[in-house]
Enzyme design. Sequence first.
Site, PDB file in Angstrom:
ATOM      1  N   LYS A   9       0.823  -1.212   0.000  1.00  0.00           N
ATOM      2  CA  LYS A   9       0.000   0.000   0.000  1.00  0.00           C
ATOM      3  C   LYS A   9       0.865   1.275   0.000  1.00  0.00           C
ATOM      4  O   LYS A   9       2.077   1.201   0.230  1.00  0.00           O
ATOM      5  CB  LYS A   9      -0.928  -0.025   1.215  1.00  0.00           C
ATOM      6  N   TYR A  47     -12.723  -2.545  -3.683  1.00  0.00           N
ATOM      7  CA  TYR A  47     -13.199  -2.800  -2.318  1.00  0.00           C
ATOM      8  C   TYR A  47     -14.728  -2.748  -2.225  1.00  0.00           C
ATOM      9  O   TYR A  47     -15.283  -2.421  -1.175  1.00  0.00           O
ATOM     10  CB  TYR A  47     -12.595  -1.785  -1.349  1.00  0.00           C
ATOM     11  N   PHE A  55     -15.393   2.201   7.509  1.00  0.00           N
ATOM     12  CA  PHE A  55     -14.033   2.512   7.058  1.00  0.00           C
ATOM     13  C   PHE A  55     -13.912   2.627   5.540  1.00  0.00           C
ATOM     14  O   PHE A  55     -12.828   2.912   5.026  1.00  0.00           O
ATOM     15  CB  PHE A  55     -13.054   1.434   7.546  1.00  0.00           C
ATOM     16  N   ASN A 113      -2.052  -0.007   6.749  1.00  0.00           N
ATOM     17  CA  ASN A 113      -1.487  -1.214   7.358  1.00  0.00           C
ATOM     18  C   ASN A 113      -0.537  -1.953   6.431  1.00  0.00           C
ATOM     19  O   ASN A 113      -0.360  -3.161   6.533  1.00  0.00           O
ATOM     20  CB  ASN A 113      -2.601  -2.142   7.845  1.00  0.00           C
ATOM     21  N   HIS A 116      -1.958  -5.717   1.601  1.00  0.00           N
ATOM     22  CA  HIS A 116      -3.263  -6.353   1.397  1.00  0.00           C
ATOM     23  C   HIS A 116      -3.025  -7.784   0.949  1.00  0.00           C
ATOM     24  O   HIS A 116      -2.044  -8.089   0.256  1.00  0.00           O
ATOM     25  CB  HIS A 116      -4.070  -5.618   0.325  1.00  0.00           C
ATOM     26  N   GLU A 127      -9.207 -10.704  -7.763  1.00  0.00           N
ATOM     27  CA  GLU A 127      -8.270  -9.599  -7.544  1.00  0.00           C
ATOM     28  C   GLU A 127      -7.081  -9.660  -8.506  1.00  0.00           C
ATOM     29  O   GLU A 127      -6.620  -8.626  -8.994  1.00  0.00           O
ATOM     30  CB  GLU A 127      -7.798  -9.615  -6.087  1.00  0.00           C
TER      31      GLU A 127
END
Length: 323
Positions: A9, A47, A55, A113, A116, A127
């Site tokens: 990310k 997403y 979120f 974070n 992914h 994905e």
Amino acid sequence: MEKTLAIVKPDAMLKIGKILDAIARDGFRVARMRSLRLTRSDAQQFYAEHQGKPFYDQLTDFMSSGTIIAMELVADGAIQKWRKLIGPTNTFTAQQEAPSSLRALYGTDGTRNACHGSDSSASAQREISFFFEQPGRFASSARLSNCSLCIIKPHAFNQNLFGQIIDAIIEDGFEISAIQLFNMTRVNAEEFLEVYKSVLPEFNRMAEELCNGPCLAMEVRAENVVPALRELAGPHDPELARLLRPKTIRAQVLFHSHSSFTCCPSLVLIPRAFSLPSPFPRPVWCRQGHECRPRDGPARGRPARGGVFLPNPAVKLYQFSTK
């Protein structure tokens, strides 16, 4: 063997070398890799399963805020293996429950974070297709300014040295603004190296090396990037590098004099786009900082002092396979 989708990310881009090294050490094979920038619409589609959750807006804003790296990883039980390596979703939880995980080491919170990972076989298939089966959909992260091309050659990639090399480049103050895994044919390799054909006696061996497996191409940015990057890389012969420049990458990382890790040419050679499958353009000569005018046919000979390789956007020469 199982496949999974991994993403580095935006908050962890400075740690990509360390993350890639962890991936290699944990036994994954990197089958495909590319950097890109998501639009907010792209992030919302990716997403979509989280739409309506508290979120969701913060997550999609964050994922479209900068460059990301998408990878197809292959290993036995790759999905759970990768999720174990990255750790719990929330960074604070990861620091408590899995302190050596990637999210514990490089994440910030529950959204920022670092990584992914797909959570199921169906998600992995969807994905991977999202990032690698839609040619031309995503904007390249290449910036095409103050930059040079650096290629990690197949032998270094296959020996899982790519993470260490990338980390050394970043630690020395360079920015890696685009990255792409691809394969060359012999014709591609000879055309790419043509300027060296009558100059270096090892031309054929160099061309053979480039088409001997995956190459990892990077756009590397910094002020005075070409001499600075060549200084960090060290002499072409790793044995000579160990004697004369022991702190360079070729001296510290490599072991065989016929296999220097990278092309860091004194000429700046930049692809028109890093998204694949895409044409790798024929280079043409120009003076650095001057307008570049297309030529017919490949560039030959040496440039004038300050000369650079730049792409001819009208020519579509190479088609590199990502398989």
